[in-house]
Design an enzyme around this catalytic site. Structure first.
Site, PDB file in Angstrom:
ATOM      1  CG  ASP A  21      70.557 -13.597   5.719  1.00 23.00           C
ATOM      2  OD1 ASP A  21      71.257 -13.226   4.747  1.00 23.00           O
ATOM      3  OD2 ASP A  21      69.160 -13.083   5.715  1.00 23.00           O
ATOM      4  CG  HIS A  38      80.391 -14.602   1.280  1.00 24.70           C
ATOM      5  ND1 HIS A  38      78.981 -14.593   1.935  1.00 24.70           N
ATOM      6  CD2 HIS A  38      80.067 -14.143  -0.060  1.00 24.70           C
ATOM      7  CE1 HIS A  38      78.251 -14.375   0.919  1.00 24.70           C
ATOM      8  NE2 HIS A  38      78.739 -14.205  -0.089  1.00 24.70           N
ATOM      9  CG  LEU A 132      80.217 -27.321  19.963  1.00 25.67           C
ATOM     10  CD1 LEU A 132      78.937 -26.974  20.458  1.00 25.67           C
ATOM     11  CD2 LEU A 132      80.920 -25.756  19.776  1.00 25.67           C
TER      12      LEU A 132
HETATM   13  C1  FPP Z   1      74.378 -14.854   3.832  1.00 25.09           C
HETATM   14  O1  FPP Z   1      74.849 -13.867   3.356  1.00 25.09           O
HETATM   15  C2  FPP Z   1      75.316 -16.212   4.064  1.00 25.09           C
HETATM   16  C3  FPP Z   1      75.653 -17.028   3.326  1.00 25.09           C
HETATM   17  C4  FPP Z   1      75.063 -17.212   1.868  1.00 25.09           C
HETATM   18  C5  FPP Z   1      76.252 -17.996   3.718  1.00 25.09           C
HETATM   19  C6  FPP Z   1      76.998 -18.265   4.951  1.00 25.09           C
HETATM   20  C7  FPP Z   1      78.509 -18.229   4.750  1.00 25.09           C
HETATM   21  C8  FPP Z   1      79.527 -17.850   5.589  1.00 25.09           C
HETATM   22  C9  FPP Z   1      79.278 -17.445   6.977  1.00 25.09           C
HETATM   23  C10 FPP Z   1      81.025 -18.129   5.233  1.00 25.09           C
HETATM   24  C11 FPP Z   1      81.627 -19.547   5.046  1.00 25.09           C
HETATM   25  C12 FPP Z   1      81.076 -20.525   6.105  1.00 25.09           C
HETATM   26  C13 FPP Z   1      81.959 -21.290   6.756  1.00 25.09           C
HETATM   27  C14 FPP Z   1      81.298 -22.215   7.636  1.00 25.09           C
HETATM   28  C15 FPP Z   1      83.255 -20.898   6.747  1.00 25.09           C
HETATM   29  P1  FPP Z   1      74.039 -13.235   2.133  1.00 25.09           P
HETATM   30  O2  FPP Z   1      75.365 -13.257   1.099  1.00 25.09           O
HETATM   31  O3  FPP Z   1      72.807 -13.798   1.677  1.00 25.09           O
HETATM   32  O4  FPP Z   1      74.119 -11.818   2.772  1.00 25.09           O
HETATM   33  P2  FPP Z   1      72.892 -10.549   2.089  1.00 25.09           P
HETATM   34  O5  FPP Z   1      71.700 -11.151   2.432  1.00 25.09           O
HETATM   35  O6  FPP Z   1      73.242  -9.685   2.954  1.00 25.09           O
HETATM   36  O7  FPP Z   1      73.036 -10.389   0.792  1.00 25.09           O
END
Ligand code: FPP
Length: 243
Positions: A21, A38, A132
């Site tokens: 997150d 992202h 893993l």
């Molecule tokens: C939270 O950030 C994260 C996500 C919605 C998804 C996680 C995705 C990735 C790490 C990138 C792609 C994944 C892979 C496996 C290649 P948020 O947008 O909710 O952050 P915020 O709460 O600060 O707005």
């Protein structure tokens, strides 16, 4: 010479699950588009997969896209799907060479056909690896998963294929997407939020929860080690008591 024994290895969690997150906040703090957050987040995924493999962690489960994330603006959903596509395409060879077995849990029928094919290909290609086990939760929601398992069990009972008396914890777990995986010992959530957000609701029943303030794009090997040390300092009793 006897090599120095690393204390970290002493009680390593077998299965670590991560709620990644803070990508958006990371980007906002730098006046950058969310997409860059992202993108940096997917680089953190690579770092953490490598670190977990080096440490000897057996299972790593990452919450990449929740069933609720479909409600985000279409452009952001497409950005995230693009990064997942790229990861499944470009990182596969390296993961395979490093002995990583990749699996995906979640509602595949909502994903586009090409992503489903990439997932199937990655799962087949890495099926024999065992250094893993990486599981990506994509279009995943713990409540949906439990409802689907309950429905499958109810259908089997209604069809006379299953005796209701045979429905126990083990049978129920075998109908979840995570069938065959051990329950997580440690669930880490980054960015300071303290919620499970529909992640592994059944499986995390006895997991230790570690919440860290680091935003996901900044999360690295040192943060993973710190979370493992916090886990190691906890007293896991599974509802029992220490003598
Ligand atoms: C939270 O950030 C994260 C996500 C919605 C998804 C996680 C995705 C990735 C790490 C990138 C792609 C994944 C892979 C496996 C290649 P948020 O947008 O909710 O952050 P915020 O709460 O600060 O707005």
């Amino acid at each position: 010479m006897i090599p120095a024994f690393d204390e970290l290895q002493l009680r390593l969690p077998r299965h670590i699950a991560v709620i990644m997150d803070g990508n958006g906040r990371w980007a906002k703090a730098r006046h950058l588009p969310r997409f860059i957050g992202h993108q940096r987040g997917s680089e953190a995924v690579r770092r953490v997969v490598e670190a977990a493999a080096d440490m000897g962690v057996e299972y790593l489960t990452l919450y990449a896209f929740s069933s609720e994330n479909w409600r985000r603006p279409p452009a952001e959903v497409e950005d995230l799907m693009g990064l997942l596509r790229r990861y499944l395409r470009r990182d596969l060879a390296e993961m395979h060479a490093n002995g990583v077995r990749l699996r995906v849990i979640g509602e595949r029928s909502r994903l586009s056909g090409d992503i489903v094919s990439l997932i199937e290909n990655a799962e087949t290609q890495t099926a024999a690896n065992c250094r893993l086990n990486v599981t990506l939760a994509i279009s995943y929601g713990g409540q949906d998963e439990i409802v689907a398992a309950a429905r499958a069990i109810a259908q089997a009972v209604a069809a006379g294929r299953l005796d209701p008396a045979a429905v126990d914890h083990q049978l129920f777990a075998s109908r979840l997407d995570t069938a065959g995986l051990p329950d997580p010992d440690l669930v880490i959530r980054t960015s300071g939020e303290k919620r499970l957000s529909n992640f592994l609701l059944w499986q995390a029943a006895y997991a230790e929860l570690v919440f860290v303030d680091t935003l996901w794009p900044d999360f690295d090997r040192a943060d993973l080690e710190a979370a493992i040390r916090e886990y190691q300092a906890r007293d896991r009793r599974f509802g029992g008591r220490r003598e």
